[in-house]
Design a protein around this motif. Structure first.
Motif: not given
Length: 169
Positions: A28-29, A104-105, A108, A115, A142, A145, A151
């Protein structure tokens, strides 16, 4: 009344946390909408994080880059195109959601679960264990994890600039 829990892991624990993410967290993240993440965002992030050997180092490198290379302003136009690409390459300034969304982007793209969290800054102390929190105290940051920790908050928005903008409101 507000009650909260804040992870207390130190830098050594975060550095050693590794990348053994639970499958649901990773799926998901770390997901990215491919059609909106440009090659130049990935390439810039690769350059910024080239010396990082852990997810903590990756997060710290991106956070420092955004804090030092973008100006803070609450008076900006909407991005023309994908937000992260526009903020990194076309815009000179942005506000907290631009910083948080971009970080966050960027995380990822490096396989680090991240997130965006939205809430409020602490507000104004008025005495007798009382704080006044206004809409102008809204903020985005932000969360990254870390296995066995959870988090952890990172905030790439330059805090001095935020305080100045809020005092002008």
């Amino acid at each position: 009344t507000v009650q909260s829990s804040v992870p207390t892991a130190n830098t050594s624990t975060l550095r050693a946390a590794g990348t053994n993410y639970p499958q649901a967290i990773e799926r998901r993240y770390t997901a990215l909408p491919n059609e909106t993440v440009t090659d130049r965002v990935v390439n810039l992030t690769d350059q910024i994080t080239a010396q990082a050997s852990t997810p903590l180092g990756t997060a710290q490198a991106i956070e420092a880059y955004l804090e030092t290379n973008k100006a803070y302003s609450q008076n900006v136009s909407a991005p023309d195109g994908p937000m992260t690409d526009s903020f990194l390459f076309e815009m000179e300034a942005g506000y907290c959601t631009y910083y948080a969304g971009s970080m966050a982007t960027m995380l990822r793209t490096q396989g680090v679960p991240a997130r965006v969290a939205v809430g409020y800054a602490s507000g104004q102390w008025v005495g007798n264990d009382t704080w006044v929190v206004r809409g102008t105290d809204a903020h985005a940051w932000v969360e990254v994890y870390f296995p066995e920790v959870g988090w952890v908050e990172f905030d790439p928005t330059p805090t001095g600039s935020v305080r100045e903008a809020r005092s002008d409101a």
